[in-house]
Design a protein around this motif. Structure first.
Motif, PDB file in Angstrom:
ATOM      1  N   LEU A 177       0.825  -1.203   0.000  1.00  0.00           N
ATOM      2  CA  LEU A 177       0.000   0.000   0.000  1.00  0.00           C
ATOM      3  C   LEU A 177       0.861   1.257   0.000  1.00  0.00           C
ATOM      4  O   LEU A 177       1.930   1.299   0.608  1.00  0.00           O
ATOM      5  N   THR A 178       0.384   2.275  -0.682  1.00  0.00           N
ATOM      6  CA  THR A 178       1.006   3.589  -0.671  1.00  0.00           C
ATOM      7  C   THR A 178      -0.137   4.607  -0.744  1.00  0.00           C
ATOM      8  O   THR A 178      -1.263   4.266  -0.420  1.00  0.00           O
ATOM      9  N   GLY A 179       0.143   5.820  -1.141  1.00  0.00           N
ATOM     10  CA  GLY A 179      -0.945   6.805  -1.217  1.00  0.00           C
ATOM     11  C   GLY A 179      -0.437   8.225  -1.119  1.00  0.00           C
ATOM     12  O   GLY A 179       0.775   8.480  -1.168  1.00  0.00           O
ATOM     13  N   GLU A 180      -1.361   9.149  -0.988  1.00  0.00           N
ATOM     14  CA  GLU A 180      -0.985  10.546  -0.829  1.00  0.00           C
ATOM     15  C   GLU A 180      -0.256  10.723   0.500  1.00  0.00           C
ATOM     16  O   GLU A 180      -0.555  10.042   1.482  1.00  0.00           O
ATOM     17  N   PHE A 181       0.684  11.652   0.540  1.00  0.00           N
ATOM     18  CA  PHE A 181       1.505  11.820   1.731  1.00  0.00           C
ATOM     19  C   PHE A 181       0.668  12.047   2.988  1.00  0.00           C
ATOM     20  O   PHE A 181       0.930  11.448   4.034  1.00  0.00           O
ATOM     21  N   GLU A 182      -0.331  12.896   2.913  1.00  0.00           N
ATOM     22  CA  GLU A 182      -1.134  13.203   4.099  1.00  0.00           C
ATOM     23  C   GLU A 182      -1.881  11.979   4.607  1.00  0.00           C
ATOM     24  O   GLU A 182      -2.056  11.802   5.816  1.00  0.00           O
ATOM     25  N   LYS A 183      -2.296  11.110   3.690  1.00  0.00           N
ATOM     26  CA  LYS A 183      -3.018   9.909   4.104  1.00  0.00           C
ATOM     27  C   LYS A 183      -2.054   8.866   4.668  1.00  0.00           C
ATOM     28  O   LYS A 183      -2.406   8.117   5.600  1.00  0.00           O
ATOM     29  N   VAL A 184      -0.857   8.806   4.099  1.00  0.00           N
ATOM     30  CA  VAL A 184       0.167   7.922   4.650  1.00  0.00           C
ATOM     31  C   VAL A 184       0.549   8.407   6.049  1.00  0.00           C
ATOM     32  O   VAL A 184       0.705   7.616   6.985  1.00  0.00           O
ATOM     33  N   LYS A 185       0.683   9.710   6.180  1.00  0.00           N
ATOM     34  CA  LYS A 185       1.026  10.306   7.465  1.00  0.00           C
ATOM     35  C   LYS A 185      -0.054  10.017   8.501  1.00  0.00           C
ATOM     36  O   LYS A 185       0.237   9.711   9.664  1.00  0.00           O
ATOM     37  N   ALA A 186      -1.322  10.106   8.085  1.00  0.00           N
ATOM     38  CA  ALA A 186      -2.435   9.847   9.004  1.00  0.00           C
ATOM     39  C   ALA A 186      -2.432   8.393   9.466  1.00  0.00           C
ATOM     40  O   ALA A 186      -2.657   8.092  10.647  1.00  0.00           O
ATOM     41  N   ALA A 187      -2.166   7.467   8.548  1.00  0.00           N
ATOM     42  CA  ALA A 187      -2.120   6.043   8.908  1.00  0.00           C
ATOM     43  C   ALA A 187      -0.959   5.779   9.868  1.00  0.00           C
ATOM     44  O   ALA A 187      -1.097   5.048  10.850  1.00  0.00           O
ATOM     45  N   SER A 188       0.185   6.393   9.576  1.00  0.00           N
ATOM     46  CA  SER A 188       1.363   6.222  10.436  1.00  0.00           C
ATOM     47  C   SER A 188       1.100   6.782  11.827  1.00  0.00           C
ATOM     48  O   SER A 188       1.468   6.174  12.840  1.00  0.00           O
TER      49      SER A 188
END
Length: 282
Positions: free
Chosen positions: A125-136
């Motif tokens: 999985l990958t995605g937009e930075f803000e969404k990756v940041k939110a998941a992290s």
């Protein structure tokens, strides 16, 4: 682990009652109330993938990046071994999930080729930075880009695997110090407990029980097949006890505080204190 005068102290104990307290409190540091949550990312085909896609089975999540020189490949090889051990022991598949923390470079196509190197069932999985940041952030994953280049850089990040249950709730975590066998034993234990509590909804008609000891079975196989199974290598039982698990978690918490003093429990000292058996009996 006790909090007092601004100090969180991890105490080694030997009685079952005290050990349970250590386990409970160490889990609360990264417990269900504070770890995990929904995420909205993109899979290797460029399609939307949310946490709901994982509902119904236990899943193992890991946050990393494809350009990681050594640690991520080692951990991916370990998790591939873990899910194979679990499937062999209980006949149930646990989806291994790799979530990129470097979406700037990790395109769906690149992630696809990366996870394919480790396991045919590994989800990338990958995605937009803000969404990756939110998941992290939801999983309390630390990551930080090192270097000023837009293309040639590394990403410093936490090295933790997260186990989530069939409802998507966080169960526990496994640090780099855990072996594949220890992780697999822990996962099968959680699966067996879940089956006991949800007999009709979780793999109905199938018996799911904790493996007696994966490492024990491996050692027995080595004794019976010394020349064909890892020739020249000693394979012996190294099962993880509850006490060892508690100590590992406590050690990981203390180490995390050392590496992230300003962001993790600011103002509090987190340390590990060993107490002798005689002292614990007082």
């Amino acid at each position: 682990m006790m909090a007092g005068a601004g100090i969180i102290t991890a105490t080694k104990t030997y009685s079952d009652q005290k050990l349970q307290t250590v386990m409970k409190n160490s889990q609360q540091v990264a417990g269900k109330a504070s770890v995990g949550g929904p995420f909205d990312l993109i899979d290797t085909e460029g399609k939307k993938f949310t946490d709901r896609e994982l509902l119904g089975e236990f899943a193992l999540l890991y946050f990393g990046f494809t350009h990681c020189p050594d640690i991520c490949p080692d951990e991916m090889e370990k998790v591939a071994e873990v899910v194979d051990l679990v499937e062999k022991e209980v006949g149930v598949q646990v989806p291994p999930v790799f979530i990129s923390i470097d979406p700037q470079r990790d395109t769906p196509q690149l992630v696809k080729s990366y996870v394919a190197e480790f396991h045919p069932r590994m989800l990338g999985l990958t995605g937009e930075f803000e969404k990756v940041k939110a998941a992290s952030k939801a999983y309390r994953v630390y990551f930080n880009k090192t270097g000023d280049s837009d293309t040639d850089y590394l990403v410093d990040h936490s090295i933790i695997h997260y186990l989530i249950d069939p409802t998507g709730e966080f169960v526990t975590f496994y640090a780099k110090s855990f072996t594949a066998e220890q992780m697999a034993e822990s996962i099968t234990s959680n699966m067996a407990e879940w089956k006991k509590e949800h007999p009709d909804s979780y793999h109905p008609g199938k018996e799911v029980k904790m493996a007696e000891s994966i490492t024990s079975n491996m050692a027995e196989w080595k004794r019976e097949h010394p020349d064909s199974y890892h020739p020249g290598k000693e394979v012996k039982v190294k099962s993880l006890t509850a006490e060892q698990l508690a100590e590992l978690r406590i050690s990981d918490v203390a180490e995390w505080k050392t590496e992230h003093p300003d962001s993790y429990l600011p103002g509090k000292e987190v340390k590990e204190v060993k107490v002798t058996e005689e002292e614990s009996a007082k």
